[in-house]
Design a protein around this motif. Structure first.
Motif, PDB file in Angstrom:
ATOM      1  N   ALA A 131       0.745  -1.197  -0.117  1.00 15.96           N
ATOM      2  CA  ALA A 131      -0.079   0.097  -0.028  1.00 15.96           C
ATOM      3  C   ALA A 131       0.942   1.247  -0.159  1.00 15.96           C
ATOM      4  CB  ALA A 131      -0.959  -0.040   1.206  1.00 15.96           C
ATOM      5  N   TYR A 503     -10.851   2.745  -7.240  1.00 16.41           N
ATOM      6  CA  TYR A 503     -10.273   1.933  -6.061  1.00 16.41           C
ATOM      7  C   TYR A 503      -8.810   2.043  -5.814  1.00 16.41           C
ATOM      8  CZ  TYR A 503     -10.191  -2.634  -3.472  1.00 16.41           C
ATOM      9  OH  TYR A 503     -10.004  -3.303  -2.552  1.00 16.41           O
ATOM     10  N   GLU A 504      -8.280   2.172  -7.048  1.00 14.38           N
ATOM     11  CA  GLU A 504      -6.735   2.437  -6.910  1.00 14.38           C
ATOM     12  C   GLU A 504      -6.433   3.806  -6.214  1.00 14.38           C
ATOM     13  OE1 GLU A 504      -5.057   2.223 -10.634  1.00 14.38           O
ATOM     14  OE2 GLU A 504      -5.469   0.204 -11.034  1.00 14.38           O
ATOM     15  N   GLY A 507      -7.104   3.480  -2.600  1.00 15.15           N
ATOM     16  CA  GLY A 507      -5.783   3.030  -2.073  1.00 15.15           C
ATOM     17  C   GLY A 507      -4.538   3.851  -1.833  1.00 15.15           C
ATOM     18  N   LEU A 510      -5.443   6.022   1.080  1.00 16.98           N
ATOM     19  CA  LEU A 510      -5.721   5.344   2.453  1.00 16.98           C
ATOM     20  C   LEU A 510      -4.208   5.102   2.858  1.00 16.98           C
ATOM     21  CD1 LEU A 510      -8.418   2.621   1.704  1.00 16.98           C
ATOM     22  CD2 LEU A 510      -8.161   4.076   3.821  1.00 16.98           C
ATOM     23  N   ALA A 511      -3.376   5.195   1.781  1.00 14.20           N
ATOM     24  CA  ALA A 511      -1.761   4.880   2.342  1.00 14.20           C
ATOM     25  C   ALA A 511      -1.035   6.016   3.104  1.00 14.20           C
ATOM     26  CB  ALA A 511      -0.937   4.687   1.429  1.00 14.20           C
ATOM     27  N   ARG A 520      -9.914   7.400   7.612  1.00 18.28           N
ATOM     28  CA  ARG A 520      -9.596   6.228   7.089  1.00 18.28           C
ATOM     29  C   ARG A 520     -10.814   4.916   7.075  1.00 18.28           C
ATOM     30  NH1 ARG A 520      -4.586   4.106   6.426  1.00 18.28           N
ATOM     31  NH2 ARG A 520      -3.805   5.746   7.560  1.00 18.28           N
ATOM     32  N   THR A 524     -12.399   3.335   3.622  1.00 24.42           N
ATOM     33  CA  THR A 524     -12.360   1.599   3.607  1.00 24.42           C
ATOM     34  C   THR A 524     -13.916   1.179   3.091  1.00 24.42           C
ATOM     35  OG1 THR A 524     -10.802   1.576   5.238  1.00 24.42           O
ATOM     36  CG2 THR A 524     -12.023  -0.446   5.024  1.00 24.42           C
ATOM     37  N   GLN A 527     -14.281   2.082  -0.757  1.00 30.72           N
ATOM     38  CA  GLN A 527     -13.592   0.894  -1.321  1.00 30.72           C
ATOM     39  C   GLN A 527     -14.491  -0.286  -1.190  1.00 30.72           C
ATOM     40  OE1 GLN A 527      -9.781   0.154   0.129  1.00 30.72           O
ATOM     41  NE2 GLN A 527      -8.789   0.800  -1.820  1.00 30.72           N
ATOM     42  N   SER A 531     -16.264  -2.229  -4.735  1.00 27.59           N
ATOM     43  CA  SER A 531     -16.000  -3.602  -5.041  1.00 27.59           C
ATOM     44  C   SER A 531     -17.564  -4.478  -4.990  1.00 27.59           C
ATOM     45  CB  SER A 531     -14.958  -4.403  -4.242  1.00 27.59           C
ATOM     46  OG  SER A 531     -15.430  -4.037  -2.723  1.00 27.59           O
TER      47      SER A 531
END
Length: 639
Positions: A131, A503-504, A507, A510-511, A520, A524, A527, A531
């Motif tokens: 991540a 989605y990417e 990510g 979130l990192a 956060r 999540t 995401q 999905s």
């Protein structure tokens, strides 16, 4: 034997006198030479500390030791100087030599300790994860892209003014030191042919040991002006130096020591010296600086208040300083302008305050009117008045406000506020074509200001340039710690069917190491909703009445992202949701929102429809009547 007689016998008094004289000469020489040698600004403080620490060491060694023709001996081993056997005293050159040697050894040891490279403990190095690697790659790509815009060699007529270092004993004088640098920046910005980096980006290097060539690369300039200010009572010493960054050489350096009453004259001398140093690039330029006030106390209050305003820290104190400045000098136009600016940004919300926001908005209007009465061409006052007018929900005043913002944005200044405010206002009005040049100008003026990167990213995604927008959104998050601007990118990606790309992006968001737990959890959940569409209703808050502001904002994001617009539009009373709606409505994939009658009714309430009727509707859109009420027909939007 008395103590004083013993001190004299052991030469301690003479060592103390010689040490003090030597130290004074050393400090004076260092104060003159160090700025010209290009050493770090903290070097002078280090030398002062080492000299002070070396004084007791010199006294102890003077008590215990004596330099004789036979070498250094313990004082107790020497014959009494009153006896015939006593060797000729070596109290002149030898004592001076001993004191100077002690100073040199102390400085050498101290410098060796402070300047030695830090050794990292390999055991403390973080272990990269997939991540964090993805986020690092994304941020690196954003940085690389931003740098690519300025990859060309910067023009020779470019300069940045770094914050001057406070060398005074009083730490409060930091406001005075930075204020002088700001004054010089503003003066140089008015020199024809000279391009000056914005104050906010240049001052972001405050307190950092970033090498000058790196600063120049990040700011896209060829020259750097740096310096220091030392104030003692009514005397001020300003040391300034001009550096050519390509060769890292000093083109000019000088120290000015004057009475405080001559401060404007000193500023003029420094600016003139810089233009002379650059005469091969600029030609011969004459610089003149008019005193903005004759009340030096009012001037100091203004410098402190303006610095706090620019830093967006201690804004209540900034307002108090600026109020005091205009009370002392009611004809101080710049102080009135910044009083209006500080009152506006606090009164408009977004910054903590103990003051009454409604009263601040009234005070902002009165202050800028007074400033413009004194100086009709003050860009700061014009920009604030323009902002106030565009938020009055009166179509005619919106038009007038945009005109004022355009005048302010056209002024030669190192402040990016006017083009940013103008671009954002036009973006909310659906005029993306007109907004883009101003937002690009703001970002070019202030490339290290996160909000400039973020709002330009929103403009790019609105114009269909999603990948460029994503890079700017990540860069703005890196600079500010806020993810606000990336929401528009996510909304567009999901609505346009690019859910894998959304989605990417989540990510990478979130990192971030400094992401708070609330965000956060929300990312999540987003995401998961991307999905697995079946989970969307379960993971999002409802946004029902009674929910707090954060929950309501999340509901707006959800509704815009997943095509459930009715509830989002009903939340138009929420300020941050208003921004999401008025800007989000122009995203390419949100045609359902643009053409909803509820959005048209909302735009009518806030005066936007009346503005369109005066100035023209957004390109590709026209008003039509339908079964559910009047709405926009934007079938030609984006074509």
């Amino acid at each position: 034997m008395s103590l004083f007689a013993e001190l004299k016998r052991r030469k301690v008094v003479r060592v103390a006198v010689v040490y003090a004289a030597t130290s004074f000469a050393l400090l004076e020489a260092a104060d003159l030479m160090l700025p010209r040698l290009g050493v770090p600004d903290w070097s002078m403080n280090l030398i002062v500390g080492l000299v002070v620490l070396g004084f007791p060491i010199a006294l102890i060694m003077g008590w215990a030791l004596e330099l004789t023709p036979e070498g250094v001996k313990r004082t107790d081993d020497l014959p009494d100087p009153a006896t015939p056997e006593a060797a000729p005293a070596l109290l002149g050159k030898r004592t001076v030599f001993l004191a100077a040697l002690l100073v040199a050894v102390g400085i050498g040891l101290g410098a060796g300790w402070f300047l030695k490279p830090a050794v990292e403990d390999p055991g403390e190095a973080p272990v990269p994860t997939a991540a964090t690697t993805a986020a690092d790659d994304a941020v690196q790509a954003a940085t690389t892209t931003a740098a690519a815009d300025t990859a060309d060699e910067p023009d020779k007529n470019t300069i940045a003014v770094l914050p001057f270092v406070n060398m005074s004993a009083n730490p409060d004088n930091v406001f005075f030191a930075e204020g002088i640098a700001e004054e010089l920046l503003n003066i140089l910005a008015g020199v024809d042919g000279l391009k000056v980096a914005s104050r906010t980006s240049a001052f972001s290097f405050r307190g950092k040991d970033t090498p000058i060539p790196q600063i120049a690369r990040e700011l896209g300039v060829r020259h750097i002006l740096e310096g220091s200010v030392r104030r003692q009572g009514d005397r001020v010493r300003i040391t300034a130096q001009l550096i050519e960054t390509e060769s890292d050489t000093h083109l000019w350096s000088e120290t000015f020591e004057r009475d405080l009453v001559d401060i404007f004259r000193v500023q003029e001398e420094i600016a003139q010296a810089i233009t002379l140093a650059l005469k091969d690039v600029l030609g011969v330029r004459q610089v003149s600086v008019a005193a903005t006030t004759t009340d030096l106390t009012a001037y100091e209050l203004f410098l402190r208040g303006r610095t706090r305003f620019y830093q967006r820290f201690g804004l209540d104190e900034a307002i108090a300083d600026l109020r005091s400045a205009v009370e002392r000098d009611p004809d101080f136009a710049e102080a009135w302008a910044f009083l209006g600016a500080a009152s506006f940004v606090v009164g408009n919300g977004g910054y903590p305050t103990e003051l009454d926001r409604a009263r601040l908005m009234d005070e902002a209007g009165a202050a800028v009117e007074r400033a413009l009465a004194l100086d009709p061409e003050l860009a700061t006052a014009m920009a604030v008045k323009g902002q106030l007018l565009t938020r009055n929900r009166d179509p005619a005043q919106i038009v007038e406000g945009l005109q004022l913002l355009e005048r302010a944005a056209s002024r030669v200044t190192a402040d990016s506020s006017a083009p940013l405010w103008l671009g954002l206002s036009l973006l909310e009005l659906g005029r993306v074509d007109r907004a883009l040049p101003y937002l690009e100008k703001a970002n070019a003026l202030d490339p290290l200001v996160g909000i400039n990167q973020g709002y330009l990213g929103i403009a790019y995604v609105t114009a269909g340039r999603a990948e460029e927008a994503i890079l700017l959104g990540l860069r703005s998050q890196e600079l500010t710690g806020s993810v606000f601007w990336s929401f528009q990118m996510l909304i567009e990606l999901v609505n346009s069917g690019a859910e894998a790309r959304a989605y990417e992006l989540l990510g990478a968001m979130l990192a971030a190491d400094d992401l708070n737990p609330v965000d956060r959890q929300f990312f999540t959940e987003m995401q998961l909703a991307i999905s697995d569409p079946a989970q969307r209703d379960a993971v999002f808050v409802s946004g029902e009445p009674g929910a707090d502001e954060v929950d309501r904002f999340r509901a707006v994001v959800k509704d815009l992202m997943f095509r459930n617009g009715a509830r989002a539009i009903s939340m138009g009373d929420l300020r941050v949701s208003q921004l999401m709606l008025t800007i989000g409505a122009w995203l390419p994939s949100l045609g359902w929102l643009r053409e909803d009658p509820a959005l048209y009714a909302y735009m009518d309430r806030i005066g936007t429809v009346g503005f369109w009727e005066l100035d023209g509707f957004p390109p590709g859109c026209r008003p039509v009547d339908g079964p559910a009420g009047r709405r926009l027909d934007c079938s030609g939007y984006g074509q």
